[in-house]
Design a protein around this motif. Structure first.
Motif, PDB file in Angstrom:
ATOM      1  N   UNK A  98      71.085 -13.135  62.508  1.00 47.87           N
ATOM      2  CA  UNK A  98      71.204 -12.772  61.093  1.00 47.87           C
ATOM      3  C   UNK A  98      71.701 -13.934  60.229  1.00 47.87           C
ATOM      4  N   UNK A  99      71.342 -15.140  60.632  1.00 48.81           N
ATOM      5  CA  UNK A  99      71.679 -16.327  59.851  1.00 48.81           C
ATOM      6  C   UNK A  99      70.509 -17.286  59.884  1.00 48.81           C
ATOM      7  N   UNK A 100      70.239 -17.906  58.736  1.00 49.19           N
ATOM      8  CA  UNK A 100      69.163 -18.892  58.632  1.00 49.19           C
ATOM      9  C   UNK A 100      69.789 -20.278  58.474  1.00 49.19           C
ATOM     10  N   UNK A 101      69.405 -21.180  59.364  1.00 43.52           N
ATOM     11  CA  UNK A 101      69.824 -22.575  59.275  1.00 43.52           C
ATOM     12  C   UNK A 101      68.685 -23.400  58.687  1.00 43.52           C
ATOM     13  N   UNK A 121      68.695 -32.594  53.005  1.00 50.03           N
ATOM     14  CA  UNK A 121      69.513 -31.424  52.769  1.00 50.03           C
ATOM     15  C   UNK A 121      69.671 -30.636  54.063  1.00 50.03           C
ATOM     16  N   UNK A 122      70.737 -29.860  54.139  1.00 52.13           N
ATOM     17  CA  UNK A 122      70.993 -29.003  55.291  1.00 52.13           C
ATOM     18  C   UNK A 122      71.935 -27.891  54.856  1.00 52.13           C
ATOM     19  N   UNK A 123      71.991 -26.828  55.668  1.00 52.52           N
ATOM     20  CA  UNK A 123      72.876 -25.735  55.327  1.00 52.52           C
ATOM     21  C   UNK A 123      72.518 -24.464  56.065  1.00 52.52           C
ATOM     22  N   UNK A 124      73.214 -23.394  55.725  1.00 48.08           N
ATOM     23  CA  UNK A 124      72.916 -22.089  56.318  1.00 48.08           C
ATOM     24  C   UNK A 124      73.317 -20.997  55.343  1.00 48.08           C
ATOM     25  N   UNK A 125      72.754 -19.801  55.523  1.00 46.98           N
ATOM     26  CA  UNK A 125      73.110 -18.642  54.724  1.00 46.98           C
ATOM     27  C   UNK A 125      72.816 -17.385  55.521  1.00 46.98           C
ATOM     28  N   UNK A 126      73.552 -16.296  55.258  1.00 49.82           N
ATOM     29  CA  UNK A 126      73.285 -15.040  55.965  1.00 49.82           C
ATOM     30  C   UNK A 126      72.004 -14.402  55.430  1.00 49.82           C
TER      31      UNK A 126
END
Length: 599
Positions: free
Chosen positions: A130-133, A148-153
């Protein structure tokens, strides 16, 4: 269980110049809530898209791939213009409650505008637990790099298949890079505007969507902005936007206008605002040149405030015009034809009706609250007019429907009418708001001539002005015209002066082409003009001529005193002509070389 199956055995067609075809048959089956797609293999231009997918109970299984997909075709479907090729890999598995997947997109040779060098982009998104990287980078940009980089639910509702981003779970996004700003600005649809400068970014947003935390910095050195349409030039831009807890703060911003004007700004962006980020930036102008067109220049001082959200921006301003000049074009066509204009929507290619074209609104209307003080030193010049104005204006409404209200009064001025200098005694231009900007005119000018005071009154609106002549003592219109034009009574005019008087009267009446224009068309001449001469004893002259072949003009000037002069002009090179002429009485002849440049 019973179900439905769609079989497609053949598909051949095209979208624009790109062929679209099935490489082999495929089938789509639905049984209750279950669904499957198998054997999809499609040709798109020079590219290929293939894959299969299934939803059985709560289980998901999908795999798609694309090779050399034409970006131009995909952009046209979205009503935009672009080119290049796109590759992708998409896979999904797991259950509706806990889906997993991976998407990789790679673009090569991408163009957004023909004059922009191609660039590339690589991006990858992985959905697990349930997380997107996210991670990616831009390649091939001139002197610039950005990653760029990151993650969000990210959650999927099993019952509705709706995607949700929880506001109380951790998020993170980081951007890093440096280089020439123009490399990225060229990718944006900003028309003919130009932006450049050296940028540096190392910024992060963490926390949650409800309580974001900003860090890092975005800086610009030696920036430059130029609007070719407005003639606005902003140079020496130095800016630094830094993260500070729940906001980005504009720590410094300064710029110049290429002359003596200066611009400074302060403000920031509040990330934790509801329903979305809230920005508030105040710019201070000091004798800053806002317009620099050939026909209009303006410099102003004061404050401009840009605030609101991305979808509901507001612009407020309290400005004082330091100096401005509007130059009215010296030349205008005597008999301009009416052209039928067809407007095309550049995004969809559809032809717009006059009603649709007139009602087209900006994509993002901006609320306006602008007050402008004009204490003087605002000049309107050209076509015989030389005037100075003062007043106040305010702009309300939005950029889609602006409302302009205010008054401009003349300080002093004069204008040439019918060959005579008139002095402006009173003048006002009134803007009354409404959905159409069409100011009311009220101007009175006087001239002393031949024992009378002639008065010209200009009224009506800017789109439909009126002109009325009167005099003290009171005289008929033709008598006023005769004294203004020739400094004599109407009964003393010569035949040529009478013709010019008729032309002036027709022009004042607004009845279309003047007498001379109609004669020119009737006689099939390229040039025909009546001049009144000069001095205390005017010697009117009739000039006529015609092009007898490409680049060869033959003409004659005939005065009522009997003197005539014939001339021949031959164009030997672009902008260069040789002219010869001979007079009937003196017998004098001459030859000349003329150079002309139109710009």
């Amino acid at each position: 269980r019973t179900g439905e199956t769609l079989h497609m055995a053949r598909l051949d067609g095209s979208f624009g110049k790109d062929p679209v075809a099935l490489r082999k048959p495929f089938a789509a089956t639905r049984r209750g809530k279950d669904f499957s797609l198998s054997g999809l293999d499609l040709t798109l231009g020079k590219g290929r898209f293939a894959g299969s997918a299934s939803l059985t109970g709560n289980a998901i299984e999908a795999a798609f791939s694309g090779r050399r997909l034409p970006v131009a075709l995909l952009a046209r479907l979205a009503g935009e213009e672009a080119s290049g090729e796109l590759g992708l890999e998409l896979s999904a598995s797991g259950t509706l409650a806990k889906p997993e997947g991976r998407l990789v997109v790679e673009g090569t040779g991408l163009h957004t505008r023909p004059q922009v060098p191609p660039f590339g982009v690589v991006a990858e998104a992985t959905w697990r637990q349930q997380r997107v990287d996210l991670r990616g980078r831009f390649d091939g940009l001139r002197g610039a790099a950005l990653g760029f980089s990151g993650f969000l639910p990210l959650r999927l509702d099993p019952s509705t298949l709706a995607i949700e981003i929880p506001g109380n779970e951790p998020v993170s996004f980081h951007a890093e890079g440096d280089g020439e700003l123009a490399s990225f600005v060229d990718l944006l649809p900003i028309g003919e505007d130009r932006v450049s400068g050296r940028f540096r970014i190392d910024a992060t947003v963490r926390g949650t969507l409800a309580t974001p935390q900003a860090g890092g910095v975005l800086a610009l050195e030696n920036g430059r902005y130029e609007s070719l349409e407005l003639g606005t030039l902003v140079t020496g831009i130095t800016a630094e936007l830094a993260g500070d807890n729940d906001r980005f703060v504009l720590r410094r911003f300064s710029a110049r206008d290429g002359r003596r004007g200066e611009l400074a700004a302060k403000g920031g962006v509040l990330l934790s605002a509801t329903p979305g980020p809230l920005f508030d930036v105040v710019a201070t102008l000091t004798r800053f040149r806002l317009l620099g067109r050939d026909d209009m220049t303006a410099a102003a001082s004061g404050e401009v405030r840009v605030a609101g959200t991305i979808i509901e921006p507001r612009v407020g301003a309290r400005l004082r015009v330091d100096e401005a000049e509007l130059r009215v074009p010296e030349r205008a066509a005597a008999s301009a034809p009416t052209l039928d204009v067809i407007e095309i929507d550049s995004r969809t290619g559809e032809r717009l009706t006059p009603e649709a074209a007139a009602s087209a609104e900006p994509r993002l209307p901006v609320a306006l609250d602008i007050d402008v003080e004009i204490p003087g030193r605002t000049f309107v010049r050209g076509r015989g007019l030389d005037s100075e104005w003062q007043g106040r204006l305010s702009v309300r409404g939005t950029t889609a429907a602006p409302e302009l209200v205010g008054r401009l009064q003349v300080v002093s001025g004069s204008f040439d009418l019918l060959g005579r200098r008139f002095t402006l005694e009173r003048g006002e231009i009134a803007f009354d708001g409404g959905d159409r900007i069409d100011p009311r005119l009220d101007l009175v000018a006087q001239a002393q001539t031949a024992g009378i005071t002639a008065e010209a009154v200009i009224g009506g609106s800017a789109s439909a002005p009126t002109l009325r002549l009167s005099s003290t003592p009171e005289l008929p219109q033709d008598e006023i015209l005769a004294r203004v034009l020739f400094n004599r009574d109407a009964g003393q005019l010569t035949a040529a002066q009478g013709l010019q008087l008729a032309q002036a009267a027709a022009a004042l009446a607004g009845g279309g082409p003047g007498v001379v224009d109609r004669l020119r068309g009737t006689l099939g001449l390229d040039r025909l003009d009546v001049g009144s001469g000069s001095g205390t004893q005017p010697n009117p002259t009739l000039s006529a001529g015609k092009y007898i072949s490409d680049g060869v003009f033959v003409g004659i000037d005939q005065s009522l005193s009997g003197e005539s002069r014939a001339r021949v002009e031959v164009e030997v090179l672009p902008n260069i002509t040789v002219q010869t002429e001979v007079g009937s009485r003196s017998g004098g002849a001459g030859i000349g070389l003329n150079w002309r440049m139109d710009y």
